[in-house]
Design a protein around this motif. Sequence first.
Motif, PDB file in Angstrom:
ATOM      1  N   TYR A  25      11.628  -3.374   0.354  1.00  0.00           N
ATOM      2  CA  TYR A  25      11.921  -2.330  -0.631  1.00  0.00           C
ATOM      3  C   TYR A  25      10.613  -1.625  -0.969  1.00  0.00           C
ATOM      4  O   TYR A  25       9.652  -2.250  -1.426  1.00  0.00           O
ATOM      5  N   GLU A  26      10.572  -0.336  -0.680  1.00  0.00           N
ATOM      6  CA  GLU A  26       9.347   0.462  -0.873  1.00  0.00           C
ATOM      7  C   GLU A  26       8.138  -0.241  -0.259  1.00  0.00           C
ATOM      8  O   GLU A  26       8.188  -0.605   0.919  1.00  0.00           O
ATOM      9  N   GLU A  42       5.408  -7.390  -4.940  1.00  0.00           N
ATOM     10  CA  GLU A  42       4.434  -6.704  -4.087  1.00  0.00           C
ATOM     11  C   GLU A  42       3.242  -7.647  -3.921  1.00  0.00           C
ATOM     12  O   GLU A  42       2.671  -8.112  -4.914  1.00  0.00           O
ATOM     13  N   TYR A  85      11.338  -6.991  -7.996  1.00  0.00           N
ATOM     14  CA  TYR A  85      10.482  -6.417  -6.949  1.00  0.00           C
ATOM     15  C   TYR A  85       9.196  -7.230  -6.851  1.00  0.00           C
ATOM     16  O   TYR A  85       8.559  -7.537  -7.864  1.00  0.00           O
ATOM     17  N   SER A 131      12.419  -6.936  -2.287  1.00  0.00           N
ATOM     18  CA  SER A 131      13.233  -7.043  -3.492  1.00  0.00           C
ATOM     19  C   SER A 131      14.256  -8.153  -3.333  1.00  0.00           C
ATOM     20  O   SER A 131      14.701  -8.453  -2.218  1.00  0.00           O
TER      21      SER A 131
END
Lengths: 300, 255
Positions: A253-254, A232, A230, A258
């Motif tokens: 992803y969120e 960010e 992941y 990802s």
Amino acid sequence: MYCITTKNLSYRFNGQDTVLSDIELAVPKGAIYGFLGPNGAGKTTTLRLLLGLLKKQTGSIQFFEQDFEGNRLSILRKTGSLIEAPSIYAHLSASENLALLQKIYRCDKNRIDEVLKLVGLEHTGKKSAGKFSLGMKQRLSIAIALMHEPELLILDEPTNGLDPNGIIEIRELLKKLNQEQGLTILISSHLLAEIEKMVTHVGIINKGKLIFQGTMQSLHEAQQQQSVIYFETNNLPATKNILQAAGLHAVEYEKGLSIQLAEPAKVALANTQLVEQGIAVYQISVIKNDLESIFMDLIK
Amino acid sequence: MQLINSIQSEWLKTRKSAGSWLSLVGGLFIPIIFLIGFIYNHKTLSTYGEATNLWTAHFFQVWQSMVVFLLPMGLILATSLITQMEFRNNTWKQLHTTPQKYSTIFTAKFIVIIGLTLQFFIYFNIAFILSGIVPSLIFDKQLPNSTFPFKDLLMNNGKILITCLPVLAFQFLISLRFKNFLVPIGVGLMFLVTTLILIGSWEHAYLSPFSYSPLTIMGSPEMMSRVNIYFWSLGYFVVFTLISYVMYINRSEKG
């Protein structure tokens, strides 16, 4: 050699949907086989079928490469079991409970003290088993299953209701029995974490179907394949371009992006490029990397 | 050999159990009441006066108080308690995963229940003999002045035991079938009370399997000459035992 094999084992209770569908278990000799699944998945029904507590409807069951039907007595002589809640006579003491079985199995009387010591109940004296704590009852049930020195132990959620210390004690006892006496153990649980440190093989059942079966090694390999990294950052579109240029397929992803688990060198290179392009990297982490997540994914 | 081991194992289960206590207390209760009565009233077996044999007269007097209600009631309770022990302790699954034939488990259980009934008869007879001897020793300083009719009493015990068998077999059947303890007790009591009412008012009351122990005392001479209650008892016993066996063997869930 396999201690237990089943072929096309299916079962339905009267007038209800199919509870088990084509279960093909293979429990190797000498293994500690973890039979996992959420509550209601069909674990207890499978184990009850194996032991003849439920009448088999379709499929076949073999123990020690012999059909269960027709060899029930010789198979049960080599098998110890604990199905669900403790199965003990509450008005009798621990040693009296074992004496009942000593009569049936015609084993040495000294065996009573041996198994009581093995499960740590040697000091319970004349106290009736009904007054035992749940942990003590569970340990007595294990002593009952071990009374006749079986080659195979079938335990259905033996740590249910035990405190963490009790769980560790039972786990250590089973490992010891497996390693020192070569006992094959089939143990069911709805918690992977509870048995993952102990089992050599695993079978995962969900909604009456066996969805995974193999060694712990193969489950770990599945875990590696399913792990995700992941990212960010402060600029997701630019990050996505850089990752794709580096040959890493990124998806949203969120709050970030990802990628499927990749070689560490590629991840490091992508990170360097992100930093060089002036992108602030807040987080790079491996997610869904634990066995519990794999288990949860499988039973979804 | 396996059957003997299974019987020993089943017998061990009855130790300290409610069924076992019931057999002891039930066997001693009425003779001890008679013993206390004799001592309290300063009486001995000679109170039966002109009876041909004082012991026989005493035997029927004591049994009279037992056979109508207490004996069948005790049988209902004890059989249900012993059979239901496996349901209560959640142990059918353990029992059925031991290397024993289902027929052996069934037979051993039933033999132990009959054994407990025999034990009840033994306690009863010991207390019965004491209830005759002790007052005589206290007040007459000697044993009762009557020959002990060993053979007759053995025969009478045997006959009463036969009348117990249909109740045992019926309660065994119901207790094996239903998980809830209240079902066998409730059904047994209902049958017993209905039977006791019918005995006084219906000439075919002997058709009830619960009627035979009470009939040994309550049966009219006309009915008793017409009906062989021991034959009926054994017939019901065989039928109920066979039904229980078939039901037990064919149970799809064995724990």
